[in-house]
Design an enzyme around this catalytic site. Sequence first.
Site, PDB file in Angstrom:
ATOM      1  N   VAL A 109       0.858  -1.178   0.000  1.00  0.00           N
ATOM      2  CA  VAL A 109       0.000   0.000   0.000  1.00  0.00           C
ATOM      3  C   VAL A 109       0.900   1.234   0.000  1.00  0.00           C
ATOM      4  CG1 VAL A 109      -1.816   1.250   1.251  1.00  0.00           C
ATOM      5  CG2 VAL A 109      -1.829  -1.240   1.190  1.00  0.00           C
ATOM      6  N   GLU A 110       0.411   2.347  -0.549  1.00  0.00           N
ATOM      7  CA  GLU A 110       1.210   3.563  -0.706  1.00  0.00           C
ATOM      8  C   GLU A 110       1.843   4.060   0.586  1.00  0.00           C
ATOM      9  OE1 GLU A 110      -2.273   4.612  -3.527  1.00  0.00           O
ATOM     10  OE2 GLU A 110      -1.714   2.889  -2.315  1.00  0.00           O
ATOM     11  N   SER A 111       1.231   3.786   1.718  1.00  0.00           N
ATOM     12  CA  SER A 111       1.763   4.264   2.998  1.00  0.00           C
ATOM     13  C   SER A 111       3.118   3.653   3.321  1.00  0.00           C
ATOM     14  CB  SER A 111       0.785   3.941   4.130  1.00  0.00           C
ATOM     15  OG  SER A 111       0.560   2.542   4.205  1.00  0.00           O
ATOM     16  N   GLY A 112       3.463   2.533   2.642  1.00  0.00           N
ATOM     17  CA  GLY A 112       4.756   1.904   2.858  1.00  0.00           C
ATOM     18  C   GLY A 112       4.694   0.478   3.353  1.00  0.00           C
TER      19      GLY A 112
END
Length: 556
Positions: free
Chosen positions: A353-356
């Site tokens: 996910v983009e958050s890492g």
Amino acid sequence: MSDDVLQTIARRKVVTDPDFVLSQIKDGDVVAISGFNEITSPDYLMERLYKLYLKTGHPKNLFIVSDTFPGTPGRGLDRIAQMMYQRGDRDFIKGMLVAFYGWSETLQKMIKEEWFEAYAWSIGILAYWFREVGAGRPGVLTRVGLNTTADPRFDGTALNETAKERRTVKVQLLNIDGREYLLYMAPKPKFALIRGSTADEMGNLSLEDEVAYGTVLNIAQATKSMPIKGTVIAQVLRVAKFGSINPKSVVVPGPLVDYVVVAPRDYHWQSHSFDYDPVVAGRVVPAVSVEPLPTETRLDERRVVARRVALELVRLVQRYGRPIVVNLGVGIPAMVGDVVMEEGVQDAVVLTVESGTWGGRPLYGPDFGVSIGAFAILSVPDQFTMYEGGVIDAASLGFMQIDRHGNVNSFFTESKIPGPGGFPAIASGAPDIYYAGLFTAGKGAKYEVVDGKLKIVSDGDIIKFVEKVDKVGCSTKVMLEQGKDVLYVTERAVFGLTPDGLELKEVAPGIDIEKDVLAKMAFKPIIRREPELMDSRIFTPRRMGLKEEVVRAIRA
């Protein structure tokens, strides 16, 4: 370090009155704020800054820059926007550059009503931008955004007329060795509001209770870089003795932090729905059990789309004969994580996910960015290196509109301006893309999934397959040039991208092509042969047996 020096530094850095440090922000300053939804969002500092403005009339005319969006519905920046709108405070903010406005209906309304100049970059571009500015460079040079609304030949990332007039944020088109590139530029921050879990007396910042690292370090670096070294203010839950934080746990070194403010717990939630969960902080490894769907469970249309995408991901595992790395976007794509876990194939279909986060079960809605049981977490700039560089194998992304050529609008309609989020950079880099969403939108939609078939009781009143998208978020020209495999997955039909346009490839069992598909589109897709039926397992309320297929593929 002597006790006298340490105590002097601690007295200067650790402050009990936020107004003392926030009052240093002057009218017209550029303020960078960390936050991927509630993850690393300094809600306390933001609210105290707005209340200082209400009390004194200053600071005003601020330009806000964030790596994603610091808040969720009713929290953080959305809460401040609601207070501004109710009071009619048009002087507090003069401009804003963030990646995603979708959690704030109020901000979207303010953008349309021209309260301030508004811009939107991809999360990856913004995260890189903080890193580049921290290195003394003018901005981000990339091919992400070419032939889309980010291109200066179109909107140049401006979301309203005020932004198009002022152009505080600029995107330049450059030609290097015969190839086109975009250079993204914005004003350097003078102040930064960031968040961590613990700060020691020297200001060293750790994030052990946070869901992810976000772009906290890079925001501090950008603020501290030349030519004008700015001021960094950190919100934390606690202050520890100097030397008590493991050096490897320090995310932001103390010399980059000017002030530390301890926030009340209610202004420091890990995510929108929960205050603290040791699992998402990585302190506890969850016991994961995979159970079949109970036979009485009724599938809904959103889960149908997610299951069809999961089937495609397993086919990719079969093609490569190895585990694959996948990005899941916000909305229905995030639900694919539930299907992957339910089918027990999470070790072969590695979700990011983009958050890492890497691995685990991604949450969705305002908790998007959280993954239950992630095995690794990167900073946002490092995560987007994986996306933009095509290190991952595939991505599933949402859509608001699709046109006859296959162009995708992911973030702008007459009624909504959610912003691009991570979409442009991920769509640019991912080798295979599976766009996922419902066939229509709006009010009145009702579906039934029974007896292995899909029944359309009533459709939404908004057509999503349109003649021409309102704004191009991902260009067909770019996707074809890069040779991507692209599918558009809905609950009733699956389309493929071809050089000639959108081709109808599959329809759901129980669907009338003329009445339920073609009549609900503003154009006629390419139909070269009789469309296949979507796999009947998708519409049956039990596990689809994907684990067995994955095991055979990897053993082969």
